[in-house]
Write an enzyme that holds these catalytic residues in place. Sequence first.
Site, mmCIF file in Angstrom:
data_model
loop_
_atom_site.group_PDB
_atom_site.id
_atom_site.type_symbol
_atom_site.label_atom_id
_atom_site.label_comp_id
_atom_site.label_asym_id
_atom_site.label_seq_id
_atom_site.Cartn_x
_atom_site.Cartn_y
_atom_site.Cartn_z
ATOM 1 N N ASP A 1 1.491 -3.963 -9.485
ATOM 2 C CA ASP A 1 1.153 -5.275 -10.047
ATOM 3 C C ASP A 1 1.417 -5.328 -11.548
ATOM 4 O O ASP A 1 2.050 -6.254 -12.059
ATOM 5 C CB ASP A 1 -0.321 -5.600 -9.778
ATOM 6 C CG ASP A 1 -0.633 -5.609 -8.291
ATOM 7 O OD1 ASP A 1 0.323 -5.616 -7.496
ATOM 8 O OD2 ASP A 1 -1.822 -5.600 -7.942
ATOM 9 N N GLY B 1 -5.321 -12.466 -4.726
ATOM 10 C CA GLY B 1 -4.360 -11.534 -4.146
ATOM 11 C C GLY B 1 -2.961 -11.669 -4.718
ATOM 12 O O GLY B 1 -2.024 -11.049 -4.230
ATOM 13 N N ASP C 1 2.692 1.879 -3.048
ATOM 14 C CA ASP C 1 2.970 2.224 -4.461
ATOM 15 C C ASP C 1 2.213 3.487 -4.869
ATOM 16 O O ASP C 1 2.707 4.275 -5.670
ATOM 17 C CB ASP C 1 2.710 1.045 -5.420
ATOM 18 C CG ASP C 1 1.290 0.515 -5.423
ATOM 19 O OD1 ASP C 1 0.516 0.820 -4.493
ATOM 20 O OD2 ASP C 1 0.951 -0.223 -6.377
ATOM 21 N N HIS D 1 0.824 -1.219 0.000
ATOM 22 C CA HIS D 1 0.000 0.000 0.000
ATOM 23 C C HIS D 1 0.852 1.261 0.000
ATOM 24 O O HIS D 1 0.439 2.288 0.542
ATOM 25 C CB HIS D 1 -0.984 0.006 1.180
ATOM 26 C CG HIS D 1 -2.150 -0.918 0.960
ATOM 27 N ND1 HIS D 1 -3.215 -0.582 0.175
ATOM 28 C CD2 HIS D 1 -2.368 -2.188 1.393
ATOM 29 C CE1 HIS D 1 -4.074 -1.601 0.151
ATOM 30 N NE2 HIS D 1 -3.578 -2.587 0.863
ATOM 31 N N GLU E 1 -7.537 -0.095 -15.301
ATOM 32 C CA GLU E 1 -8.124 -0.283 -13.957
ATOM 33 C C GLU E 1 -8.784 1.010 -13.495
ATOM 34 O O GLU E 1 -9.888 1.001 -12.961
ATOM 35 C CB GLU E 1 -7.047 -0.690 -12.940
ATOM 36 C CG GLU E 1 -6.588 -2.129 -13.040
ATOM 37 C CD GLU E 1 -7.581 -3.130 -12.434
ATOM 38 O OE1 GLU E 1 -8.517 -2.721 -11.726
ATOM 39 O OE2 GLU E 1 -7.434 -4.329 -12.715
ATOM 40 N N SER F 1 -2.565 -11.142 -8.000
ATOM 41 C CA SER F 1 -2.687 -10.366 -9.235
ATOM 42 C C SER F 1 -3.175 -11.127 -10.445
ATOM 43 O O SER F 1 -2.669 -10.924 -11.550
ATOM 44 C CB SER F 1 -1.348 -9.701 -9.576
ATOM 45 O OG SER F 1 -1.250 -8.531 -8.865
ATOM 46 N N SER F 2 -4.170 -11.953 -10.242
ATOM 47 C CA SER F 2 -4.741 -12.648 -11.396
ATOM 48 C C SER F 2 -5.286 -11.635 -12.399
ATOM 49 O O SER F 2 -5.167 -11.832 -13.612
ATOM 50 C CB SER F 2 -5.851 -13.597 -10.947
ATOM 51 O OG SER F 2 -6.782 -12.902 -10.141
ATOM 52 N N TYR G 1 -10.148 -0.556 -0.560
ATOM 53 C CA TYR G 1 -8.913 -0.085 -1.200
ATOM 54 C C TYR G 1 -8.967 1.415 -1.510
ATOM 55 O O TYR G 1 -8.079 2.174 -1.129
ATOM 56 C CB TYR G 1 -8.668 -0.891 -2.482
ATOM 57 C CG TYR G 1 -7.345 -0.594 -3.138
ATOM 58 C CD1 TYR G 1 -6.219 -1.324 -2.803
ATOM 59 C CD2 TYR G 1 -7.207 0.419 -4.072
ATOM 60 C CE1 TYR G 1 -4.993 -1.055 -3.388
ATOM 61 C CE2 TYR G 1 -6.001 0.689 -4.664
ATOM 62 C CZ TYR G 1 -4.893 -0.056 -4.325
ATOM 63 O OH TYR G 1 -3.685 0.219 -4.906
HETATM 64 C C1 GLA Z 1 -3.157 -4.065 -5.064
HETATM 65 C C2 GLA Z 1 -2.896 -2.936 -6.048
HETATM 66 C C3 GLA Z 1 -1.447 -2.459 -5.995
HETATM 67 C C4 GLA Z 1 -0.993 -2.187 -4.564
HETATM 68 C C5 GLA Z 1 -1.370 -3.340 -3.636
HETATM 69 C C6 GLA Z 1 -1.106 -3.026 -2.198
HETATM 70 O O1 GLA Z 1 -2.473 -5.218 -5.418
HETATM 71 O O2 GLA Z 1 -3.202 -3.331 -7.367
HETATM 72 O O3 GLA Z 1 -1.276 -1.323 -6.795
HETATM 73 O O4 GLA Z 1 -1.494 -0.975 -4.103
HETATM 74 O O5 GLA Z 1 -2.753 -3.675 -3.753
HETATM 75 O O6 GLA Z 1 0.256 -2.872 -1.989
#
Ligand code: GLA
Length: 408
Positions: free
Chosen positions: A180, A132, A43, A41, A168, A134-135, A230
């Site tokens: 990601d 979680g 980035d 969290h 996104e 990144s699919s 988020y």
């Molecule tokens: C998700 C988002 C990323 C990042 C993470 C938390 O994966 O896509 O950009 O913020 O959460 O680190």
Amino acid sequence: MKEKFMVTPELLKENFIEVYGEGAEIRMFASPARINIIGEHIDYNGGKVFPAAIDRYLYCAVRKRSDSKIIYNDLFFSGTFTFDINDSFKFDEKNDYANFLNGILSCMKKQGYSFDTGFEVLIASNVPSAGGISSSSALECGFAWAISETFGFNISRKDIALMGQQSEHEFMNVNCGIMDQYIIATGKKDTAEVLDCAKVEHEYVPLNLGDYRFIVMNTKKKRRLADSKYNERRSQCEEGLAILKKAAIPLSNTGVCSNTKDLPDLCSLTPAQFEECGNAIKDEIIYKRVRHCVTEMDRVLQAVDALKANDLVKLGSLLYGSHDSLKNDYEVTGIELDTLVEVASKQTGCIGARMTGAGFGGCAIALVHKDYAEALIENVQKEYTKIIGYEGGFFACSSGDGVKEIFA
Ligand code: GLA
């Protein structure tokens, strides 16, 4: 729709022909999942993050058509989605995963890329969906790369990542950072990547884990990034930064700025500087969110040094520290992730564990000696099931490559 099995390039090709028939050249691409070793969290707060692409891939096979139709099929999801390349693409709930693909096409068209024909696509993923790791970015970036290569657009890896993020934001309505998409587009086997999210630049660091392995531990809790908190966390950070800038507090410790009014982002504050100015934030929740960003950035810098120095024990302790901060200050863990990390931490051979990704469910990772990896999986599964009431998912991972073409 097929029963779930591990897809190989050969099986992908066979299934493509089964779905669409023989014909012109089929091009196939692989897009990895990722773990984030540390730097959660931050980035979207100008921080540095430390992810790695892993050896779990989503595959995307593409063939140009002679008409302007677009057809999407997924080996493991039912339904065929049909569009036309001349459509103007809009998010629509009923389009399910096809939204991720249309989002990319919409960005490509906005950026001026033009298509001479339609195409047909078969997706097949070995990445657990909404888990979680990144699919969804694997899908976006894998598809973007596949289309760019097939149509000769030659979009750079960095621009593929930026396009995934743009999609996104503008199409999926998730205000995500760049981590990601960036690691999926640029990852390299045997390395992790220090990604400077303010500069959007990366440095590869050899991922030498010796006798240790990362185990991915999936809560299997149902969630979607957009449904989660988020976007709320992101606005709380923006609020924290605005308060600090407005307070215009002089900073005596060395850092990027000598006054909080000039702070470009929260991660430009060092922990010592935060001591000097943190009191300006009266709201306890905002204060905790900011403290997480500042301390997490510091842990990333230490973790990169620890890995470069082969100090895995130090790296492991930073992982635990990160999880605590995400649990107590950022409040994005929850009982499922906390249980995985807590139970893993008690296992022989485990030297670090933390949630990875956005949180609120999804996955955690554990760093464990290879000789104890199987026992860890067995014991954590048993305990997790007892406490949570259903099973988690577990696998050992190695590093992987970013998006690439594959052949069968
Ligand atoms: C998700 C988002 C990323 C990042 C993470 C938390 O994966 O896509 O950009 O913020 O959460 O680190």
